[in-house]
Design an enzyme around this catalytic site. Structure first.
Site, PDB file in Angstrom:
ATOM      1  N   ASP A 104      79.030  74.218 153.106  1.00 48.63           N
ATOM      2  CA  ASP A 104      79.787  74.850 152.182  1.00 48.63           C
ATOM      3  C   ASP A 104      79.001  75.258 151.126  1.00 48.63           C
ATOM      4  OD1 ASP A 104      80.174  77.605 151.083  1.00 48.63           O
ATOM      5  OD2 ASP A 104      82.748  77.174 151.647  1.00 48.63           O
ATOM      6  N   ASN A 161      68.338  78.362 152.072  1.00 50.83           N
ATOM      7  CA  ASN A 161      68.147  79.738 152.700  1.00 50.83           C
ATOM      8  C   ASN A 161      69.604  80.748 153.183  1.00 50.83           C
ATOM      9  OD1 ASN A 161      66.736  81.628 155.147  1.00 50.83           O
ATOM     10  ND2 ASN A 161      69.010  79.863 156.472  1.00 50.83           N
ATOM     11  N   SER A 215      65.151  84.748 149.790  1.00 54.10           N
ATOM     12  CA  SER A 215      65.408  85.955 148.444  1.00 54.10           C
ATOM     13  C   SER A 215      64.485  86.692 149.375  1.00 54.10           C
ATOM     14  CB  SER A 215      64.168  86.441 147.224  1.00 54.10           C
ATOM     15  OG  SER A 215      64.946  87.698 146.547  1.00 54.10           O
ATOM     16  N   TYR A 220      74.335  92.893 148.242  1.00 52.73           N
ATOM     17  CA  TYR A 220      73.429  91.957 148.307  1.00 52.73           C
ATOM     18  C   TYR A 220      72.279  92.025 147.128  1.00 52.73           C
ATOM     19  CZ  TYR A 220      69.457  90.027 151.734  1.00 52.73           C
ATOM     20  OH  TYR A 220      68.624  89.096 152.154  1.00 52.73           O
ATOM     21  N   LYS A 229      70.110  88.868 145.428  1.00 52.16           N
ATOM     22  CA  LYS A 229      69.065  88.823 145.093  1.00 52.16           C
ATOM     23  C   LYS A 229      68.667  89.165 143.273  1.00 52.16           C
ATOM     24  CE  LYS A 229      68.810  86.974 149.251  1.00 52.16           C
ATOM     25  NZ  LYS A 229      69.088  85.465 149.586  1.00 52.16           N
TER      26      LYS A 229
END
Length: 298
Positions: A67, A94, A149, A165, A169
């Site tokens: 995690d 990732n 990204s 989100y 990024k």
């Protein structure tokens, strides 16, 4: 053994890949193994990788729970990689998550979870990767760091409904660019921001909206991007230009083998078109108001 390009003096590279239970991460694990590489694959839930552990020996594949929001687990995975393989050549950041919802309305706790995983979790792995490449790998070996990204990290207006989100990024892009500028070239650490468009993964079927129903003020206008987006089945909609996971991963794999990789790597016509539009808009705005900056210096 399949042909592959190495960063070490001889033999296959050692990869550490996060978020490998499904989608892009799993596909990259499979491709690297087929190429003759060694892989340390991590996931919050490693059970979906059992079929690969049955196929490949522990000298080729090591699967560990991770995690990335837990600092002790991040350090432990890198330590285990050193114990098992003596070095790590390539780290692929990732692991991540998303949640959909209008910026005004998104549940704050859910939004914070996205930032905690996609930014702070990824940053924990990033910091440890840089330290490991410099201080644990053989002198001068360095390493490759691939940051997963998204083109949404460059084009916020393309991410209506995914604001948190997108923010995660954007933050990853900014801190990675800064990090790259701080590294001593003699450390031989190469970093690339991977900025793909829509690649088929399990994320679409797992994503939920917060709140579940649109606010009446937004629902009143069906032409609003988020209102239209809410009506889509993300898995099946032909309005989303999904790309084949395997073919996409093959291109991402090539980046890790370039002797002089780019800091930014866009993948997919959707990503390229959207980013070029952003550049054109920004350039136009700069040109239009450039004179307003004249005569400001003391």
């Amino acid at each position: 053994m399949a042909e592959n390009s190495t960063t070490s003096s001889s033999g296959p590279r050692v990869w550490l890949i996060t978020g490998t239970s499904t989608g892009i991460g799993r596909a990259l694990v499979q491709l690297a193994l087929e190429k003759g590489e060694i892989v340390l694959a991590t996931a919050r839930s490693p059970a979906p990788l059992e079929d690969l552990t049955e196929k490949y020996s522990s000298t080729r594949l090591l699967v560990l729970p991770l995690d990335i929001t837990q600092p002790d687990q991040v350090r432990a995975v890198f330590s285990r990689g050193m114990e098992a393989f003596g070095r790590i050549d390539v780290v692929v950041n990732n692991a991540g998550c998303t949640a959909l919802g209008e910026v005004e309305l998104m549940d704050e706790a859910r939004g914070r979870d996205v930032l905690e995983t996609n930014f702070w979790g990824t940053l924990r792995v990033t910091r440890e990767a840089v330290r490991f490449f410099r201080e644990e790998n053989p002198p001068g070996l360095g390493g490759r760091l691939l940051q997963m990204s998204s083109f949404l990290g460059l084009t916020g207006s393309s991410g209506s409904g995914a604001g948190f989100y997108v923010a995660s990024k954007f933050a990853l892009e900014g801190i990675t660019e800064t990090l790259a500028s701080e590294l001593d070239p003699k450390w031989n650490i190469k970093i690339t921001l991977l900025e793909p468009g829509w690649i088929r993964s399990a994320a679409a079927s797992k994503t939920v909206w917060s709140p579940e129903e649109p606010h009446p003020a937004y629902a009143a206008n069906p032409a609003l991007p988020t209102t239209a987006f809410r009506s889509l089945d993300l898995d099946t909609s032909n309005l989303i230009p999904w790309k084949d996971t395997r073919r996409s991963v093959e291109e991402l794999y090539k980046v890790a083998s370039l002797p002089d990789p780019p800091l930014h790597f866009l993948l997919g016509k959707d990503a390229i078109v959207a980013t070029r539009a952003k550049i054109a808009d920004l350039s136009g705005s700069i040109d239009k108001y450039e004179t307003w900056s004249e005569g400001l210096e003391e």
